[in-house]
Write a protein that holds these residues in place. Sequence first.
Motif, PDB file in Angstrom:
ATOM      1  N   ASP A  48       6.952  13.224  -6.963  1.00 30.70           N
ATOM      2  CA  ASP A  48       5.639  12.934  -6.355  1.00 30.70           C
ATOM      3  C   ASP A  48       5.764  12.339  -4.957  1.00 30.70           C
ATOM      4  OD1 ASP A  48       4.237  13.911  -8.510  1.00 30.70           O
ATOM      5  OD2 ASP A  48       4.148  11.963  -9.521  1.00 30.70           O
ATOM      6  N   ARG A  49       6.850  12.676  -4.251  1.00 22.73           N
ATOM      7  CA  ARG A  49       6.969  12.232  -2.860  1.00 22.73           C
ATOM      8  C   ARG A  49       5.985  13.030  -2.010  1.00 22.73           C
ATOM      9  NH1 ARG A  49       9.170   7.566  -1.979  1.00 22.73           N
ATOM     10  NH2 ARG A  49       9.600   8.218   0.149  1.00 22.73           N
ATOM     11  N   ILE A  50       5.488  12.420  -0.925  1.00 20.59           N
ATOM     12  CA  ILE A  50       4.425  13.067  -0.146  1.00 20.59           C
ATOM     13  C   ILE A  50       4.975  13.817   1.063  1.00 20.59           C
ATOM     14  CG2 ILE A  50       2.617  11.457  -0.861  1.00 20.59           C
ATOM     15  CD1 ILE A  50       3.021  10.066   1.915  1.00 20.59           C
ATOM     16  N   ALA A  56       9.888   2.947   6.042  1.00 16.01           N
ATOM     17  CA  ALA A  56       8.919   3.971   6.431  1.00 16.01           C
ATOM     18  C   ALA A  56       9.014   5.163   5.497  1.00 16.01           C
ATOM     19  CB  ALA A  56       9.191   4.419   7.870  1.00 16.01           C
ATOM     20  N   ASN A  57       7.848   5.717   5.191  1.00 19.18           N
ATOM     21  CA  ASN A  57       7.794   6.942   4.392  1.00 19.18           C
ATOM     22  C   ASN A  57       7.613   8.111   5.362  1.00 19.18           C
ATOM     23  OD1 ASN A  57       6.808   9.171   2.889  1.00 19.18           O
ATOM     24  ND2 ASN A  57       6.178   7.782   1.242  1.00 19.18           N
ATOM     25  N   PRO A  58       8.516   9.101   5.323  1.00 24.46           N
ATOM     26  CA  PRO A  58       8.436  10.196   6.295  1.00 24.46           C
ATOM     27  C   PRO A  58       7.099  10.944   6.265  1.00 24.46           C
ATOM     28  CG  PRO A  58      10.519  10.273   5.103  1.00 24.46           C
ATOM     29  CD  PRO A  58       9.670   9.236   4.426  1.00 24.46           C
ATOM     30  N   PHE A 113       0.821  -1.213   0.000  1.00 21.91           N
ATOM     31  CA  PHE A 113       0.000   0.000   0.000  1.00 21.91           C
ATOM     32  C   PHE A 113       0.859   1.268   0.000  1.00 21.91           C
ATOM     33  CE2 PHE A 113      -2.096  -3.387   2.419  1.00 21.91           C
ATOM     34  CZ  PHE A 113      -3.117  -3.659   1.526  1.00 21.91           C
ATOM     35  N   CYS A 114       0.427   2.287  -0.748  1.00 20.23           N
ATOM     36  CA  CYS A 114       1.090   3.601  -0.745  1.00 20.23           C
ATOM     37  C   CYS A 114       0.030   4.685  -0.750  1.00 20.23           C
ATOM     38  CB  CYS A 114       1.980   3.757  -1.979  1.00 20.23           C
ATOM     39  SG  CYS A 114       3.461   2.742  -1.852  1.00 20.23           S
ATOM     40  N   SER A 115       0.396   5.891  -0.265  1.00 25.45           N
ATOM     41  CA  SER A 115      -0.549   7.005  -0.266  1.00 25.45           C
ATOM     42  C   SER A 115      -0.723   7.528  -1.683  1.00 25.45           C
ATOM     43  CB  SER A 115      -0.029   8.154   0.602  1.00 25.45           C
ATOM     44  OG  SER A 115       0.189   7.696   1.889  1.00 25.45           O
ATOM     45  N   GLY A 131       8.921  -4.743   3.806  1.00 32.32           N
ATOM     46  CA  GLY A 131       9.217  -3.869   2.668  1.00 32.32           C
ATOM     47  C   GLY A 131       7.956  -3.545   1.890  1.00 32.32           C
ATOM     48  N   GLY A 132       8.102  -2.630   0.937  1.00 32.76           N
ATOM     49  CA  GLY A 132       6.875  -2.280   0.208  1.00 32.76           C
ATOM     50  C   GLY A 132       7.144  -1.675  -1.141  1.00 32.76           C
ATOM     51  N   GLY A 133       6.144  -0.877  -1.517  1.00 34.91           N
ATOM     52  CA  GLY A 133       5.054  -0.293  -0.763  1.00 34.91           C
ATOM     53  C   GLY A 133       5.526   0.547   0.427  1.00 34.91           C
TER      54      GLY A 133
HETATM   55  S1  SF4 Z   1       8.646   4.686  -4.259  1.00 26.61           S
HETATM   56 FE1  SF4 Z   1       6.705   5.699  -3.740  1.00 26.61          FE
HETATM   57  S2  SF4 Z   1       5.103   4.523  -4.797  1.00 26.61           S
HETATM   58 FE2  SF4 Z   1       6.970   3.266  -4.785  1.00 26.61          FE
HETATM   59  S3  SF4 Z   1       6.790   1.963  -2.998  1.00 26.61           S
HETATM   60 FE3  SF4 Z   1       7.963   3.775  -2.338  1.00 26.61          FE
HETATM   61  S4  SF4 Z   1       6.418   5.246  -1.574  1.00 26.61           S
HETATM   62 FE4  SF4 Z   1       5.318   3.664  -2.751  1.00 26.61          FE
END
Ligand code: SF4
Length: 404
Positions: free
Chosen positions: A142-144, A105-107, A21-23, A70-72
């Motif tokens: 397109d980073r959040i 983790a995504n900041p 999953f991603c935002s 990992g991900g996602g």
């Molecule tokens: S690079 Fe962006 S879209 Fe790809 S997994 Fe990481 S946060 Fe999700």
Amino acid sequence: MDARASLKSADPISLYLHIPFCSLKCAYCDFNSYAGLDALVEPYCDALISEIRLWGEIASGRPVPTVFFGGGTPSLLPLPQIGRIMASLHESFSLDVNTEVSLEANPGTIDLNYLRGLRSAGINRISFGVQSFHDGELRALDRIHSADEAKQCYHWAREAGFQRINLDLIYGLPEQALDRWESTLEQALALEPDHLSLYALTVEEGTKLASDVEHGRASAPDGDTQAAMYEWSCERLAEAGYKQYEISNWCRPGQECRHNLVYRNGEWLGLGAGAHSHWSGFRFADVYSPRQYIEKVRETISSTLDTVAGPAEVLEAMQQITWIEEQSLETAMADTAILALRLNEGLDVAGFSRRFGKTPEAAWGPSLDEVREAGLLAREDGHLQLTSRGRLLANEVFVRLLPD
Ligand code: SF4
């Protein structure tokens, strides 16, 4: 006797858990990740826990040196779901205090309380996808999150008690000049992370970036600039006391990501949509679509695995597995050599010859001579190693090792 008893082994096995999953989908990303699937988070976690239990019955008792979420974006999972997954891991496998448990983790998705919750759940290593410390570059990707938010998260992670922190960065962005990249890496170093992963931007088919490049809205990364950035980074990181142990990975002494090293010659189970595994002489992967993954795991748990007799039958019986390949001698030699060459210590020639009954020279002959003569590969202290030029052009070497 339970037929599966014959599958048990006391060797360590690592676990990779894929959270798809991603935002928002980043412009350059071709990973198996999806925005807008929030409604699937809970059933997906249920399926992942079921798959952990299925494999736990087969591989229970094996020590687990590393777990990698990992991900996602694993940090999109609510803490109660992380807690449930961790509990199922402890029920099904032998994790102990030395198990390295990493989470990406995504900041843009976390705060101090969340990081404290991760520590309490048993996550002991965190990897932040920072990518750049320039807001304009982050927006273009397109980073959040902003650069300041990434720094804030780093400090929160220390406050929450994380002693092992990695930062992921990307170099060679469209129009990125060398000094912009230098500034990103300097800002990363100022934080004093334990580990750094640096990746060259690549334009992957089907991404927004590929479409932008094709329609002239973005320029393709420049190979010469990326090579200059990589060479500068290698020197700067060595000067700052970081050891390069893999093509894209550097760390403070003793802070290697142990999970990265498992891929060299250990066994691992990849659980979750699209995750790849290496177990009992087979390579295999789960179905890519998260929706199908949930359905297929349900089918597997409603069928019976009691009658399976060996590894091939186990894999056939697991409905969520979509691709299986038995490792031939050629693929085992290629996998071993490629994974070893990615590491700075390189391929141990004597160890390779003992395991496969032939030297690398006998296995690949003229192809090895070709890359040696091109200055991409060298032999030192009984090891074949990529040269610094070889690290830049590693795929040129790897492609020659693959079976036809
Ligand atoms: S690079 Fe962006 S879209 Fe790809 S997994 Fe990481 S946060 Fe999700």
